[in-house]
Scaffold this active site. Structure first.
Site, PDB file in Angstrom:
ATOM      1  N   GLY A 130      20.741  55.520 104.913  1.00  0.00           N
ATOM      2  CA  GLY A 130      19.450  55.734 104.252  1.00  0.00           C
ATOM      3  C   GLY A 130      18.303  55.375 105.171  1.00  0.00           C
ATOM      4  O   GLY A 130      18.346  54.358 105.892  1.00  0.00           O
ATOM      5  N   GLU A 162      16.206  50.844  96.084  1.00  0.00           N
ATOM      6  CA  GLU A 162      16.514  51.296  94.726  1.00  0.00           C
ATOM      7  C   GLU A 162      18.020  51.330  94.465  1.00  0.00           C
ATOM      8  O   GLU A 162      18.459  51.311  93.312  1.00  0.00           O
ATOM      9  CB  GLU A 162      15.888  52.685  94.493  1.00  0.00           C
ATOM     10  CG  GLU A 162      15.867  53.078  93.023  1.00  0.00           C
ATOM     11  CD  GLU A 162      15.121  54.383  92.727  1.00  0.00           C
ATOM     12  OE1 GLU A 162      14.243  54.770  93.525  1.00  0.00           O
ATOM     13  OE2 GLU A 162      15.417  54.995  91.689  1.00  0.00           O
ATOM     14  N   LEU A 202      12.163  53.841 102.585  1.00  0.00           N
ATOM     15  CA  LEU A 202      11.441  52.615 102.918  1.00  0.00           C
ATOM     16  C   LEU A 202      12.387  51.441 103.096  1.00  0.00           C
ATOM     17  O   LEU A 202      12.191  50.608 103.989  1.00  0.00           O
ATOM     18  CB  LEU A 202      10.398  52.327 101.850  1.00  0.00           C
ATOM     19  CG  LEU A 202       9.177  53.239 101.997  1.00  0.00           C
ATOM     20  CD1 LEU A 202       8.225  53.070 100.832  1.00  0.00           C
ATOM     21  CD2 LEU A 202       8.456  52.961 103.308  1.00  0.00           C
ATOM     22  N   ALA A 203      13.439  51.372 102.284  1.00  0.00           N
ATOM     23  CA  ALA A 203      14.369  50.250 102.423  1.00  0.00           C
ATOM     24  C   ALA A 203      15.184  50.396 103.710  1.00  0.00           C
ATOM     25  O   ALA A 203      15.202  49.492 104.558  1.00  0.00           O
ATOM     26  CB  ALA A 203      15.281  50.166 101.201  1.00  0.00           C
ATOM     27  N   LEU A 233       8.153  50.056  95.877  1.00  0.00           N
ATOM     28  CA  LEU A 233       7.847  50.042  97.318  1.00  0.00           C
ATOM     29  C   LEU A 233       7.848  48.601  97.811  1.00  0.00           C
ATOM     30  O   LEU A 233       8.343  48.287  98.892  1.00  0.00           O
ATOM     31  CB  LEU A 233       6.487  50.694  97.572  1.00  0.00           C
ATOM     32  CG  LEU A 233       6.330  52.142  97.073  1.00  0.00           C
ATOM     33  CD1 LEU A 233       4.973  52.698  97.485  1.00  0.00           C
ATOM     34  CD2 LEU A 233       7.435  53.033  97.613  1.00  0.00           C
ATOM     35  N   ARG A 239       5.270  51.136  81.611  1.00  0.00           N
ATOM     36  CA  ARG A 239       5.781  52.502  81.444  1.00  0.00           C
ATOM     37  C   ARG A 239       6.670  52.686  80.218  1.00  0.00           C
ATOM     38  O   ARG A 239       6.598  53.717  79.551  1.00  0.00           O
ATOM     39  CB  ARG A 239       6.577  52.874  82.689  1.00  0.00           C
ATOM     40  CG  ARG A 239       5.681  52.950  83.879  1.00  0.00           C
ATOM     41  CD  ARG A 239       6.420  53.187  85.148  1.00  0.00           C
ATOM     42  NE  ARG A 239       5.428  53.274  86.213  1.00  0.00           N
ATOM     43  CZ  ARG A 239       5.713  53.448  87.478  1.00  0.00           C
ATOM     44  NH1 ARG A 239       6.966  53.538  87.871  1.00  0.00           N
ATOM     45  NH2 ARG A 239       4.766  53.521  88.369  1.00  0.00           N
TER      46      ARG A 239
HETATM   47  C1  LIG Z   1       7.350  60.934  92.573  1.00  0.00           C
HETATM   48  C2  LIG Z   1       7.566  59.462  92.772  1.00  0.00           C
HETATM   49  C3  LIG Z   1       6.485  58.624  93.001  1.00  0.00           C
HETATM   50  C4  LIG Z   1       6.676  57.254  93.176  1.00  0.00           C
HETATM   51  N1  LIG Z   1       5.588  56.450  93.398  1.00  0.00           N
HETATM   52  C5  LIG Z   1       5.779  55.126  93.573  1.00  0.00           C
HETATM   53  C6  LIG Z   1       4.670  54.268  93.827  1.00  0.00           C
HETATM   54  O1  LIG Z   1       3.526  54.700  93.890  1.00  0.00           O
HETATM   55  N2  LIG Z   1       4.915  52.945  93.991  1.00  0.00           N
HETATM   56  C7  LIG Z   1       6.175  52.418  93.939  1.00  0.00           C
HETATM   57  O2  LIG Z   1       6.327  51.213  94.113  1.00  0.00           O
HETATM   58  N3  LIG Z   1       7.243  53.228  93.721  1.00  0.00           N
HETATM   59  C8  LIG Z   1       7.079  54.557  93.549  1.00  0.00           C
HETATM   60  N4  LIG Z   1       8.163  55.360  93.321  1.00  0.00           N
HETATM   61  C9  LIG Z   1       9.514  54.802  93.460  1.00  0.00           C
HETATM   62  C10 LIG Z   1       9.868  54.674  94.948  1.00  0.00           C
HETATM   63  O3  LIG Z   1       9.334  55.765  95.647  1.00  0.00           O
HETATM   64  C11 LIG Z   1      11.360  54.631  95.206  1.00  0.00           C
HETATM   65  O4  LIG Z   1      11.977  53.733  94.349  1.00  0.00           O
HETATM   66  C12 LIG Z   1      11.632  54.183  96.642  1.00  0.00           C
HETATM   67  O5  LIG Z   1      10.895  54.966  97.549  1.00  0.00           O
HETATM   68  C13 LIG Z   1      13.103  54.243  96.973  1.00  0.00           C
HETATM   69  O6  LIG Z   1      13.251  53.915  98.334  1.00  0.00           O
HETATM   70  P1  LIG Z   1      14.688  53.718  98.968  1.00  0.00           P
HETATM   71  O7  LIG Z   1      14.462  53.442 100.413  1.00  0.00           O
HETATM   72  O8  LIG Z   1      15.466  52.739  98.184  1.00  0.00           O
HETATM   73  O9  LIG Z   1      15.424  55.141  98.787  1.00  0.00           O
HETATM   74  P2  LIG Z   1      15.011  56.630  99.209  1.00  0.00           P
HETATM   75  O10 LIG Z   1      13.636  56.738  99.707  1.00  0.00           O
HETATM   76  O11 LIG Z   1      15.431  57.489  98.059  1.00  0.00           O
HETATM   77  O12 LIG Z   1      15.935  56.927 100.440  1.00  0.00           O
HETATM   78  C14 LIG Z   1      17.323  57.159 100.316  1.00  0.00           C
HETATM   79  C15 LIG Z   1      17.883  57.453 101.677  1.00  0.00           C
HETATM   80  O13 LIG Z   1      19.295  57.424 101.602  1.00  0.00           O
HETATM   81  C16 LIG Z   1      19.850  58.564 102.230  1.00  0.00           C
HETATM   82  N5  LIG Z   1      21.124  58.833 101.575  1.00  0.00           N
HETATM   83  C17 LIG Z   1      21.416  58.809 100.257  1.00  0.00           C
HETATM   84  N6  LIG Z   1      22.715  59.057 100.061  1.00  0.00           N
HETATM   85  C18 LIG Z   1      23.252  59.256 101.279  1.00  0.00           C
HETATM   86  C19 LIG Z   1      24.560  59.558 101.727  1.00  0.00           C
HETATM   87  N7  LIG Z   1      25.591  59.674 100.898  1.00  0.00           N
HETATM   88  N8  LIG Z   1      24.745  59.712 103.062  1.00  0.00           N
HETATM   89  C20 LIG Z   1      23.714  59.582 103.952  1.00  0.00           C
HETATM   90  N9  LIG Z   1      22.456  59.276 103.585  1.00  0.00           N
HETATM   91  C21 LIG Z   1      22.241  59.125 102.259  1.00  0.00           C
HETATM   92  C22 LIG Z   1      18.803  59.642 102.088  1.00  0.00           C
HETATM   93  O14 LIG Z   1      18.982  60.617 103.068  1.00  0.00           O
HETATM   94  C23 LIG Z   1      17.525  58.815 102.251  1.00  0.00           C
HETATM   95  O15 LIG Z   1      17.254  58.682 103.621  1.00  0.00           O
HETATM   96  C24 LIG Z   1       7.984  56.723  93.122  1.00  0.00           C
HETATM   97  C25 LIG Z   1       9.065  57.558  92.873  1.00  0.00           C
HETATM   98  C26 LIG Z   1       8.864  58.913  92.682  1.00  0.00           C
HETATM   99  C27 LIG Z   1      10.029  59.769  92.335  1.00  0.00           C
END
Ligand SMILES: Cc1cc2nc3c(=O)[nH]c(=O)nc-3n(C[C@H](O)[C@H](O)[C@H](O)COP(=O)(O)OP(=O)(O)OC[C@H]3O[C@@H](n4cnc5c(N)ncnc54)[C@H](O)[C@@H]3O)c2cc1C
Length: 646
Positions: free
Chosen positions: A49, A434, A52-53, A450, A339
């Protein structure tokens, strides 16, 4: 044993320090073993992934000296779903001097999560929030600034202070660019090996430790086994189990689910966030829903006509015939209630027949007052790109007529269970962002995902993973190791099986039908009867999937139907567990509303006596029931009370 699951032993978070809460994180950091720089170079960490994380974790681990292998299924790490985040990121900086503090952010988040999160974790999150802003500013993230040059903030739901930092309506994109450039720097320095367009399809466990992953190159179809001393999942949320959601179309549960099937407990799967302000569904053809950021509720007023079935255009409805129902029912928080509360209130007024737009499934979000008060230019400066997006999708101009909005699936608070160190129940498997069951309890407050993703990636994991890696490097592995070869064989067998069915229904048609079942019975309102029905429907549909799905093409190259088929197959199993979790939790809390558990005003009724725990589920086996382990929650600092925003 019950009808749908077995009871297992209680579990505890053994890494969580006790003592005064404000010193817990510092003491854990000090207590964690360190790895010396020369040894870090010998240790490899896989990060799945690049959102952001994952992006922040990979960059930081590489900066610390570890060798990192990073994976994502998009064509570039900076296309991770995090790029979609609009509204902002919380931090207890108290720049406004409006009474904010680390303790208040901690308090708001525990309360906002309806007292179903861990105090220690949330307190740590609130502390780190202030460091995140400094880190991102140092990277050059262009946060909005006030006239005098200071960082600007705005308000988000569930808080009475203004603590949300933002970059117009593109906060996720700007933060991700910050993490991405840090990641690119490490790629350039040779410390991160980047593998875009690679999908993790299995976890490799050797001698009880997570030691690698099986991946498929999505372009060539090649399947390889990849090794490391620890594996980090940062694979995002699973809201797309509902088919229609605000998530990017690719979001899925496969990485987490494969780990779950290999022993990682899955916590609180039923906690789903339904976001109140999304563009309403417009028809059966639709495959995606669009969020209208919560930041819009700073200035937009939510209303419906007072009279049922009022078909007049919004401008023709006089003030005294409008019901600004959030301001009426929740005067203390008004349009900025959390929410879960705003979503249910919208559902209630629509159920009463007062909804607007096609099918009556919509409420107005009206900016007329704000435009009059602040002027159009000021509104445009704050929300211009969101207004433009709305206009492009609906063909209506929100500067002239109110937006129409309706709740939609948005975020999943559930995820793989992790301890205070963010380690799952499989040694060496860490889960961040997430994808873990997170710090948000039963309801996430806006702008805190975020915050959590970046806290995990920049600050928590880089400090805790060393405690595990200090025992490494572990035994060198090769592809012919028994347990490695077995994991690879599982992936190949599954692909062969999916391709061999050669049925007559598309993957999407199954996914859409699964989504409808989930929305109907495991969505905004859940009942005992509905959940039982859903479990039975899901089981039947899953059986049909494995007999009738048609996956054209082969596994030798790019095949998006094959990718989707694997993900939907995992969604079926997850969906069943979500319903079982929702069925067993007979209380209402946060995003989980059980119709049988409400007070006289229709508000959610929690049952702390019986349900003040994290439900951590163990995979029981292909034909066996899941096993429920409970982690009791203790509240020493924020005492559970009836959540009131009135
Ligand atoms: C429209 C929208 C607006 C939002 N606005 C806000 C906001 O303003 N403030 C806030 O705090 N939160 C907001 N959120 C929530 C927030 O954006 C997400 O919870 C957060 O960005 C998730 O980040 P993450 O790094 O955990 O996962 P993600 O950004 O979903 O990244 C997942 C990563 O894992 C990779 N991946 C997944 N499965 C596999 C696999 N099997 N093999 C290889 N790679 C894989 C993907 O390619 C990707 O790179 C919003 C969400 C949405 C949908």
């Amino acid at each position: 044993m019950t009808e749908f699951y077995e009871d297992g032993d209680n579990i505890a978070d053994t890494k969580a320090p006790d003592g005064p809460i404000e010193t817990r994180w510092e003491r854990r950091r000090f207590g964690a073993k360190l790895v010396n720089p020369a040894n870090k170079r010998k240790l490899t960490v896989i990060v799945v992934g690049t959102g952001l994380a994952g992006g922040s974790a990979a960059a930081t681990l590489a900066e610390l000296g570890y060798h990192v292998k990073s994976y994502c299924y998009q064509d570039s790490p900076r296309r991770a779903h995090s790029i979609a985040a609009q509204g902002g990121i919380n931090a207890a900086k108290n720049y406004r001097g409006d009474g904010d503090s680390i303790h208040r952010l901690f308090y708001d988040t525990v309360k906002g999560g309806d007292f179903r999160s861990r105090e220690s974790n949330v307190r740590r999150l609130a502390e780190i929030s202030v460091e995140i802003i400094d880190q991102c500013v140092a990277q050059g993230v262009p946060f909005a600034r006030e006239y005098g040059g200071l960082l600007d903030t705005r308000s988000f739901g569930g808080a009475q202070v203004s603590r949300t930092f933002y970059a117009r309506g593109q906060t996720g994109q700007q933060l991700l660019l910050g993490a991405y450039q840090a990641l690119e720097r490490q790629i350039g320095a040779g410390n991160v090996e980047m593998n875009a367009r690679h999908e993790m399809l299995e976890l490799i466990i050797v001698d009880g430790r997570a030691r690698g992953i099986v991946v498929r190159d999505l372009v060539s179809g090649e399947i390889t086994t990849e090794f490391a001393d620890a594996v980090v999942l940062a694979s995002g949320g699973y809201g797309n189990v509902f088919y229609l959601s605000t998530n990017a179309k690719g979001c899925n549960v496969t990485a987490s689910w494969r780990a779950h099937r290999k022993g990682a407990l899955f916590a609180n799967p039923c906690y789903t966030q339904i976001h109140p302000t999304c563009i309403p569904v417009s028809g059966d053809h639709q495959s995606k829903l669009t969020l209208m950021s919560e930041s819009l509720r700073n200035d937009g007023r939510v209303w419906v006509p007072k009279a049922k079935g009022d078909q007049r255009a919004p401008g023709a409805i006089p003030e005294d015939e409008r019901d600004y129902y959030l301001e009426r029912i929740y005067p203390a928080f008004g349009n900025l209630v959390p929410r879960d509360i705003a979503s249910r209130a919208a559902k209630n007024v629509c159920d009463e027949g007062r909804g607007v737009g096609p099918g009556g499934l919509g409420v107005y979000l009206d900016f007329a007052d704000a435009i009059q008060r602040l002027g159009r230019a000021a509104v445009e400066a704050k929300y211009g790109n969101l207004f433009e997006m709305y206009q492009r999708i609906t063909g209506e101009d929100p500067y002239e007529v109110p937006m129409r909005i309706y709740p939609a699936v948005h975020y999943t608070m559930g995820g793989l269970w992790v301890d205070y160190d963010l380690q799952s129940t499989i040694p060496g498997l860490f889960v961040i962002g997430e994808a873990n069951f997170s710090d948000h309890g039963a309801n996430r407050l806006g702008a805190s995902a975020l915050m959590q993703g970046l806290a995990d990636g920049y600050f928590v994991l880089p400090n805790t993973i060393g405690d595990y890696l200090a025992a490494g490097p572990f035994e060198k592995l090769t592809a012919d190791h028994d347990q490695v070869a077995a994991a690879r064989q599982q992936v190949e067998d599954r692909i062969t099986r999916l391709l061999a069915i050669n049925g007559d229904r598309t993957v999407d048609s199954f996914h859409r039908e699964l989504g409808r079942i989930m929305w109907e019975y495991c969505g905004m309102e859940r009942t005992d009867e509905g959940l039982r029905k859903a479990i039975s429907l899901i089981r039947d549909l899953k059986a049909e999937f494995w007999q009738r799905v048609r996956v054209p093409g082969d596994g030798e190259g790019l095949n998006q139907s094959l990718e989707k088929a694997g993900r939907v197959a995992d969604f079926f199993e997850l969906a069943e567990l979500m319903c079982i979790d929702a069925l067993h939790r007979t209380e209402s809390c946060g995003g989980h509303f059980r119709a049988e558990s409400q007070d006289a005003d229709g508000e959610a009724k929690r049952d702390d006596e019986h349900f003040s725990y994290v439900a951590a589920w163990e995979w029981g086996g292909e034909d066996a029931q899941p096993v429920l382990h409970k982690e009791d929650l203790d509240f020493e600092y924020v005492h559970p009370s009836t959540r009131s925003y009135k």
